[in-house]
Scaffold this active site. Structure first.
Site, short mmCIF file in Angstrom:
data_model
loop_
_atom_site.label_atom_id
_atom_site.label_comp_id
_atom_site.label_asym_id
_atom_site.label_seq_id
_atom_site.Cartn_x
_atom_site.Cartn_y
_atom_site.Cartn_z
N ASP A 88 0.80 -1.22 0.00
CA ASP A 88 0.00 0.00 0.00
C ASP A 88 0.84 1.27 0.00
OD1 ASP A 88 0.96 0.11 2.63
OD2 ASP A 88 -0.84 -0.82 3.43
N ASP B 42 -5.38 -1.09 3.72
CA ASP B 42 -4.22 -1.57 4.47
C ASP B 42 -3.87 -2.96 3.98
OD1 ASP B 42 -2.20 -1.78 6.44
OD2 ASP B 42 -3.60 -2.73 7.84
N THR B 43 -2.60 -3.21 3.73
CA THR B 43 -2.14 -4.54 3.32
C THR B 43 -1.18 -5.09 4.36
OG1 THR B 43 -0.27 -3.65 2.06
CG2 THR B 43 -2.37 -3.94 0.88
N ARG C 266 4.06 11.45 4.19
CA ARG C 266 3.74 10.75 2.95
C ARG C 266 2.49 11.36 2.33
NH1 ARG C 266 3.50 4.69 5.27
NH2 ARG C 266 1.97 5.79 6.58
#
Length: 372
Positions: free
Chosen positions: A165, A184-185, A230
């Site tokens: 992600d 979310d991974t 980010r």
């Protein structure tokens, strides 16, 4: 005493000369003219010089006084004008920040109208939108992103894939990490969680997707940066949502839902529901994907295998009789209790058909007992 008075008068005269030079010169000329006229009167003489000195002195004295007062008055309005200009600049800064969507000094974001959302092209913000005291940081330039409040997509160039992600892109001339909004991974290299099941699969699938076409970003109406600096965005390849693909294939879950960045929440949840029903990816293991993250401990681990493909897990050897079976001396057979005893005589083991070969010592059934 007289000497002290003379010194005081001299100092006062000096200060007046510095402060009001024209006025003092005028007084000197007046004094000179008056004394000259008295002297001429005593001598019963006449002259045009004395009256001229008196007239010039009076004019200079009056001019010096007027110019001094004018200077004092002009300084005050200048200061006041400067103060008004500073206030004007501060008001302009606050107005500009309000128009661009920054939080006001009390920490409350301005209410954005539909017109503002559709016409604004830039929306500056800081990492958290405000400093520790809740006020907008005016010392540092605000970070800029495009397409504020619209669904327009910004072309970017991929630098690398970080995990399932997160990617790094070239945006506005500089490299930026991009965190996918609303999903979310599993982790691949987390300092606390380590490597989670399906993390590598999610990263590899993400890498395939972002390398398969033209990459673009879409921003929502809320914060543009997270606390790790980010970019927060929806990611597309050739106009197709990468987030939606990862959810549909069971490699991501809907998470980190922070209004107002919720534009695509409903379609994401619908795609996730279908993946759950299919039981694919992270949904193939019961209770692995939860509302608070991924529970790695519920996923059964596969036994590690060696280069030959056989399990490297320790295996308990079968129990053997302490009493050796009767030897067949006619057949010339040799009997050893285990491989340790056999290797004393035959360090590299023995092949099938050898006098010392026993099938129980050939555990991998390759026709060779007690090989190293």
């Amino acid at each position: 005493m007289n000497g002290v008075l003379i010194v005081i008068i001299a100092l006062m005269f000096l200060l007046l000369m510095i402060k009001l030079p024209v006025f003092i010169i005028g007084l000197v000329l007046v004094y000179w003219g008056v004394t000259s006229m008295k002297k001429l009167k005593r001598q019963k003489k006449t002259s045009k010089v004395a009256p001229a000195l008196l007239t010039i002195g009076l004019l200079l004295a009056l001019t010096g006084c007027v110019s001094s007062f004018s200077d004092d008055e002009s300084k005050e309005p200048t200061s006041s004008a400067n103060e008004k200009e500073d206030v004007h600049k501060e008001s302009a800064i606050v107005d500009q920040q309000s128009e661009k969507g920054d939080k006001l000094p009390n920490g409350v974001p301005p209410v954005a109208t539909e017109t503002d959302k559709s016409t604004s092209d830039d929306n500056p913000t800081t990492v958290d939108g405000q400093d520790k005291n809740g006020t907008v940081n005016q010392q540092k330039p605000a970070k800029m992103t495009e397409t504020s409040g619209t669904t327009a997509q910004v072309p970017v160039k991929l630098v690398k894939t970080i995990d399932g992600d997160t990617i790094k892109v070239l945006y506005n001339g500089e490299e930026r990490n991009v965190r996918y909004l609303l999903i979310d991974t599993p982790e691949t290299n987390h300092p606390r969680l380590g490597k989670q099941p399906f993390g590598e699969e999610a990263k590899e699938r993400n890498r395939q997707l972002v390398n398969s076409g033209a990459l673009t970003l879409e921003f929502d109406v809320g914060e543009r940066f997270d606390k790790y600096d980010r970019l927060l965005a929806y990611v597309y390849v050739d106009g197709k949502s990468v987030q939606e693909t990862l959810l549909a294939e069971g490699l991501a879950r809907v998470a980190y839902v922070y209004p107002p960045n919720t534009r695509h929440l409903t379609p994401f949840e619908e795609v996730q529901t279908v993946a759950k029903q299919k039981g694919i990816g992270i949904w193939s293991v019961e209770n692995y994907a939860t509302d608070s993250g991924f529970a790695s401990d519920v996923v059964p681990t596969k036994p590690a295998t060696g280069s030959s493909g056989a399990s490297t897990q320790p295996v308990t050897p079968p129990k053997t009789n302490a009493t050796p079976p009767p030897s067949n001396t006619a057949g010339g057979q040799e009997w050893f209790k285990n491989c340790t005893e056999l290797r004393v005589k035959y360090p590299n083991g023995v092949p099938e058909g050898h006098a010392a070969y026993q099938s129980k010592m050939d555990r991998d059934k390759d026709g060779y007992a007690c090989e190293r």
